[in-house]
Design a protein around this motif. Sequence first.
Motif, PDB file in Angstrom:
ATOM      1  N   ASN A   1     -61.669  35.319 -41.690  1.00  0.00           N
ATOM      2  CA  ASN A   1     -62.626  35.890 -42.617  1.00  0.00           C
ATOM      3  C   ASN A   1     -64.140  36.500 -42.175  1.00  0.00           C
ATOM      4  O   ASN A   1     -64.512  37.506 -42.480  1.00  0.00           O
ATOM      5  N   LEU A   2     -64.589  35.759 -41.011  1.00  0.00           N
ATOM      6  CA  LEU A   2     -65.818  36.364 -40.651  1.00  0.00           C
ATOM      7  C   LEU A   2     -65.524  37.711 -39.631  1.00  0.00           C
ATOM      8  O   LEU A   2     -66.489  38.440 -39.836  1.00  0.00           O
ATOM      9  N   TYR A   3     -64.349  37.761 -39.209  1.00  0.00           N
ATOM     10  CA  TYR A   3     -64.101  39.108 -38.289  1.00  0.00           C
ATOM     11  C   TYR A   3     -64.052  40.135 -39.612  1.00  0.00           C
ATOM     12  O   TYR A   3     -64.540  41.225 -39.256  1.00  0.00           O
ATOM     13  N   VAL A   4     -63.271  39.967 -40.596  1.00  0.00           N
ATOM     14  CA  VAL A   4     -63.342  40.961 -41.755  1.00  0.00           C
ATOM     15  C   VAL A   4     -64.801  41.411 -42.339  1.00  0.00           C
ATOM     16  O   VAL A   4     -64.857  42.372 -42.432  1.00  0.00           O
ATOM     17  N   ALA A   5     -65.690  40.334 -42.413  1.00  0.00           N
ATOM     18  CA  ALA A   5     -66.831  40.510 -42.826  1.00  0.00           C
ATOM     19  C   ALA A   5     -67.411  41.634 -41.945  1.00  0.00           C
ATOM     20  O   ALA A   5     -68.235  42.609 -42.339  1.00  0.00           O
ATOM     21  N   ILE A   6     -67.464  41.409 -40.471  1.00  0.00           N
ATOM     22  CA  ILE A   6     -68.013  42.349 -39.666  1.00  0.00           C
ATOM     23  C   ILE A   6     -67.296  43.845 -39.521  1.00  0.00           C
ATOM     24  O   ILE A   6     -67.864  44.685 -39.613  1.00  0.00           O
TER      25      ILE A   6
ATOM     26  N   ALA B   1     -65.371  39.810 -30.461  1.00  0.00           N
ATOM     27  CA  ALA B   1     -64.644  39.382 -29.281  1.00  0.00           C
ATOM     28  C   ALA B   1     -64.637  37.704 -29.404  1.00  0.00           C
ATOM     29  O   ALA B   1     -63.510  37.172 -29.424  1.00  0.00           O
ATOM     30  N   SER B   2     -65.636  37.053 -29.916  1.00  0.00           N
ATOM     31  CA  SER B   2     -65.575  35.587 -29.757  1.00  0.00           C
ATOM     32  C   SER B   2     -64.520  35.207 -30.934  1.00  0.00           C
ATOM     33  O   SER B   2     -63.743  34.360 -30.784  1.00  0.00           O
ATOM     34  N   LEU B   3     -64.508  36.006 -32.062  1.00  0.00           N
ATOM     35  CA  LEU B   3     -63.927  35.599 -33.351  1.00  0.00           C
ATOM     36  C   LEU B   3     -62.117  36.052 -32.838  1.00  0.00           C
ATOM     37  O   LEU B   3     -61.160  35.355 -33.346  1.00  0.00           O
ATOM     38  N   LEU B   4     -61.869  37.144 -32.012  1.00  0.00           N
ATOM     39  CA  LEU B   4     -60.701  37.347 -31.877  1.00  0.00           C
ATOM     40  C   LEU B   4     -60.456  36.296 -30.846  1.00  0.00           C
ATOM     41  O   LEU B   4     -58.860  35.705 -31.143  1.00  0.00           O
ATOM     42  N   GLY B   5     -60.969  35.636 -29.858  1.00  0.00           N
ATOM     43  CA  GLY B   5     -60.697  34.640 -29.237  1.00  0.00           C
ATOM     44  C   GLY B   5     -60.383  33.271 -29.898  1.00  0.00           C
ATOM     45  O   GLY B   5     -59.502  32.566 -29.425  1.00  0.00           O
ATOM     46  N   LEU B   6     -60.900  33.243 -31.168  1.00  0.00           N
ATOM     47  CA  LEU B   6     -60.742  31.945 -31.783  1.00  0.00           C
ATOM     48  C   LEU B   6     -59.371  32.263 -32.856  1.00  0.00           C
ATOM     49  O   LEU B   6     -59.049  31.512 -33.682  1.00  0.00           O
ATOM     50  N   GLY B   7     -58.733  33.391 -32.523  1.00  0.00           N
ATOM     51  CA  GLY B   7     -57.483  33.584 -33.367  1.00  0.00           C
ATOM     52  C   GLY B   7     -57.624  34.461 -34.878  1.00  0.00           C
ATOM     53  O   GLY B   7     -56.801  34.456 -35.541  1.00  0.00           O
ATOM     54  N   ALA B   8     -58.877  35.186 -34.713  1.00  0.00           N
ATOM     55  CA  ALA B   8     -58.723  35.947 -35.923  1.00  0.00           C
ATOM     56  C   ALA B   8     -57.601  36.955 -35.758  1.00  0.00           C
ATOM     57  O   ALA B   8     -57.324  37.824 -34.944  1.00  0.00           O
ATOM     58  N   ALA B   9     -57.015  37.300 -37.085  1.00  0.00           N
ATOM     59  CA  ALA B   9     -55.715  38.038 -37.198  1.00  0.00           C
ATOM     60  C   ALA B   9     -56.225  39.265 -37.360  1.00  0.00           C
ATOM     61  O   ALA B   9     -56.197  40.087 -38.533  1.00  0.00           O
ATOM     62  N   HIS B  10     -56.610  40.069 -36.283  1.00  0.00           N
ATOM     63  CA  HIS B  10     -57.043  41.526 -36.556  1.00  0.00           C
ATOM     64  C   HIS B  10     -56.268  42.495 -36.726  1.00  0.00           C
ATOM     65  O   HIS B  10     -56.606  43.432 -37.630  1.00  0.00           O
ATOM     66  N   ALA B  11     -54.886  42.373 -36.174  1.00  0.00           N
ATOM     67  CA  ALA B  11     -53.961  43.414 -36.486  1.00  0.00           C
ATOM     68  C   ALA B  11     -53.541  43.605 -38.031  1.00  0.00           C
ATOM     69  O   ALA B  11     -53.391  44.443 -38.733  1.00  0.00           O
TER      70      ALA B  11
END
Length: 329
Positions: free
Chosen positions: A153-158, A179-189
């Motif tokens: 959620n926070l990754y999508v906000a950014i 980058a930290s959010l990706l490290g925490l498992g954000a589903a970026h793809a």
Amino acid sequence: MIKRDVENIFRKGNNFLLASHLNPDGDAVGSLLGLGLTLRELGKNVTITSPHPVPRTFSFLPGYELIQEPGNLNSLTFDVGVVLDCTEVERTGKETEGLLKNCNTLLNIDHHVSNTNFGNLNLVDTDAAATGELIFEILEEMGVPITPEIATNLYVAIVTDTGSFQHQNTTARCHRNAASLLGLGAAHARAYQLLYEERSLKSMRLLEKCLRTLSVSEDGLVAWMAVPQKYLIETGCGIEECEDLVNYPKSISGVEVGILFKQVSNNEVKVSFRSKSYVDVNSLAASFGGGGHERAAGCTVHGTLKDVERRVLAATVNFLLDAKGATST
Ligand code: AMP
Ligand code: MN
Ligand code: MN
């Protein structure tokens, strides 16, 4: 210092109401859900509301189903109201505003330059790329567990507020947080695919029609496009399917200000402004009662589409003349 006070409120509060702005975007929804899911993990009672339905595009976000209409909440009371990504409390909508007025503490977390500091506590950081970024920094400082669902959620906000890290508000700080959010498992793809590669055919048809309205000023500095209501009806699109259309006029070589006119009703037009490098569109939008950021702002103007176009374009031309005058002295 203010961040500490916000942390204290998150820790001490019990019944939270989380709200954001009309026509919610990715930062509004991502911030609401990122914070909402965290507070739930901390054992709090959390109600998340949106004055307008959240676009289906965001339905993949974890917690989407928790978002409620304000009309259903009249019997509830809250000790803390948290308003996210919102310049003024009025932009939460009439019903939500009423609920927020009854909260003991009103917390305002935002990154718009036009924020009116309407809360009891105001965390307004105009250097933040997104409100979701501020939420992430607070949660990180608190040391609370950030699950992959919260991170998404926070990754999508950014991602949405920076135009996938392309707009001028993209900073080293927001890349580090992403980058930290990706490290925490954000589903970026998955987020990229669902946000940007699931366009409906009808929205392409709408784009085709709207592109035919594309116009450029004589000096080539202003370009604009319109979405007459009849195009929405003919294509079966909702107003939320116009989100990225303003980027087309802006993307033309030599253009400094891109404008999109969305006809909401016979007598109401929502105007989006984007600028490339020197025009402060927040001030321009403010002259019509709106606001936003220096490079991205909006307002709602009453009048027919033609009338609003004429008035806004005249104001933009004058504004540009002033801006050029200011840079040449
Ligand atoms: P939009 O053009 O709707 O994508 O909005 C661009 C930016 O301006 C976003 O950050 C919005 O939150 C903000 N904005 C849009 N309309 C308004 C308004 N009427 N008042 C204050 N801020 C606005
Ligand atoms: Mn927003
Ligand atoms: Mn935002």
